[in-house]
Enzyme design. Structure first.
Site, PDB file in Angstrom:
ATOM      1  N   HIS A 153       0.853  -1.182   0.000  1.00  0.00           N
ATOM      2  CA  HIS A 153       0.000   0.000   0.000  1.00  0.00           C
ATOM      3  C   HIS A 153       0.893   1.238   0.000  1.00  0.00           C
ATOM      4  CE1 HIS A 153       0.517  -0.807   4.449  1.00  0.00           C
ATOM      5  NE2 HIS A 153       0.970   0.423   4.340  1.00  0.00           N
TER       6      HIS A 153
HETATM    7  C1  T46 Z   1       3.310   1.051   6.958  1.00  0.00           C
HETATM    8  C2  T46 Z   1       4.060  -0.186   7.268  1.00  0.00           C
HETATM    9  C3  T46 Z   1       5.519   0.075   7.498  1.00  0.00           C
HETATM   10  C4  T46 Z   1      -3.998  -0.355  13.587  1.00  0.00           C
HETATM   11  O1  T46 Z   1      -5.049  -0.658  14.192  1.00  0.00           O
HETATM   12  N1  T46 Z   1      -3.316   0.793  13.924  1.00  0.00           N
HETATM   13  C5  T46 Z   1      -2.171   1.176  13.307  1.00  0.00           C
HETATM   14  O2  T46 Z   1      -1.603   2.225  13.666  1.00  0.00           O
HETATM   15  C6  T46 Z   1      -1.652   0.343  12.272  1.00  0.00           C
HETATM   16  C7  T46 Z   1      -0.371   0.734  11.541  1.00  0.00           C
HETATM   17  C8  T46 Z   1      -2.326  -0.804  11.948  1.00  0.00           C
HETATM   18  N2  T46 Z   1      -3.466  -1.148  12.600  1.00  0.00           N
HETATM   19  C9  T46 Z   1      -4.143  -2.416  12.253  1.00  0.00           C
HETATM   20  C10 T46 Z   1      -4.695  -2.501  10.844  1.00  0.00           C
HETATM   21  C11 T46 Z   1      -4.574  -3.973  10.512  1.00  0.00           C
HETATM   22  O3  T46 Z   1      -5.705  -4.663  10.983  1.00  0.00           O
HETATM   23  O4  T46 Z   1      -3.168  -3.465  12.353  1.00  0.00           O
HETATM   24  C12 T46 Z   1      -3.367  -4.446  11.342  1.00  0.00           C
HETATM   25  C13 T46 Z   1      -2.099  -4.608  10.496  1.00  0.00           C
HETATM   26  O5  T46 Z   1      -1.858  -3.396   9.781  1.00  0.00           O
HETATM   27  P1  T46 Z   1      -1.312  -3.389   8.274  1.00  0.00           P
HETATM   28  O6  T46 Z   1      -1.869  -4.544   7.544  1.00  0.00           O
HETATM   29  O7  T46 Z   1      -1.548  -2.025   7.697  1.00  0.00           O
HETATM   30  O8  T46 Z   1       0.256  -3.609   8.526  1.00  0.00           O
HETATM   31  P2  T46 Z   1       1.451  -3.551   7.484  1.00  0.00           P
HETATM   32  O9  T46 Z   1       2.600  -4.178   8.164  1.00  0.00           O
HETATM   33  O10 T46 Z   1       1.067  -4.048   6.154  1.00  0.00           O
HETATM   34  O11 T46 Z   1       1.747  -1.953   7.298  1.00  0.00           O
HETATM   35  C14 T46 Z   1       2.140  -1.163   8.401  1.00  0.00           C
HETATM   36  C15 T46 Z   1       1.426   0.199   8.374  1.00  0.00           C
HETATM   37  O12 T46 Z   1       0.011   0.008   8.272  1.00  0.00           O
HETATM   38  C16 T46 Z   1       1.862   1.082   7.241  1.00  0.00           C
HETATM   39  O13 T46 Z   1       1.423   2.393   7.464  1.00  0.00           O
HETATM   40  O14 T46 Z   1       3.840   1.969   6.365  1.00  0.00           O
HETATM   41  O15 T46 Z   1       3.544  -0.921   8.378  1.00  0.00           O
END
Ligand code: T46
Length: 133
Positions: A50
């Site tokens: 993303h």
């Molecule tokens: C990025 C990379 C480096 C939350 O509830 N609060 C938060 O602040 C974040 C970041 C995530 N979440 C929840 C949303 C999803 O259900 O945690 C779960 C995993 O998040 P996500 O799939 O977005 O994680 P990554 O590792 O793909 O990405 C994250 C960050 O979202 C993104 O901003 O730059 O780490």
């Protein structure tokens, strides 16, 4: 306009061990509103895929390693995050993918905004349209 760069964080060590301070305006170019950490990423799992409309972040692997791929719509670069004094600063609309996590990898992420689902661009074609305009 997006921008990313590696920031080398100064290690303040003494005989007890090492410590790295991160201070807005000193070695961090934004005020921190949110901190999160990513750990226990399962074997073979790839994360990210993303971009953000509007977010500044500093990503540091404080333990273990992973490959952090950044795509600005024109070029892709893979950066190995494997040191607690190596911070990857991300600003603006950048597609990101994270791969090859070691089992002990802990990524700490400092962000300048609170979490918002609406700030995510999850479709690569939509991302390309935004950056090419
Ligand atoms: C990025 C990379 C480096 C939350 O509830 N609060 C938060 O602040 C974040 C970041 C995530 N979440 C929840 C949303 C999803 O259900 O945690 C779960 C995993 O998040 P996500 O799939 O977005 O994680 P990554 O590792 O793909 O990405 C994250 C960050 O979202 C993104 O901003 O730059 O780490």
């Amino acid at each position: 306009m997006s921008n990313y760069k590696l920031i080398e964080l100064k290690i303040c060590g003494d005989k007890k061990g090492s410590l790295i301070p991160i201070e807005p305006g000193v070695n961090l170019p934004f005020k921190i509103k949110r901190v999160y950490y990513i750990f226990d990423t399962k074997k073979g799992v790839e994360r990210g895929f993303h971009a953000h409309f509007n977010l500044k972040q500093l990503v540091i692997s404080v333990k273990g390693s992973c490959d952090f791929i950044i795509d600005n719509g024109e070029k892709r670069e893979s950066i190995k995050l494997n040191k607690p004094n190596k911070g990857l600063y991300l600003d603006g609309v950048l597609w990101r993918e994270m791969k090859n996590f070691s089992s002990d990898c802990v990524l700490i992420v400092l962000a300048n905004e609170l979490y918002s689902k609406d700030d995510y661009i999850k479709d690569y074609k939509k991302f390309l349209k935004i950056v090419k305009n």
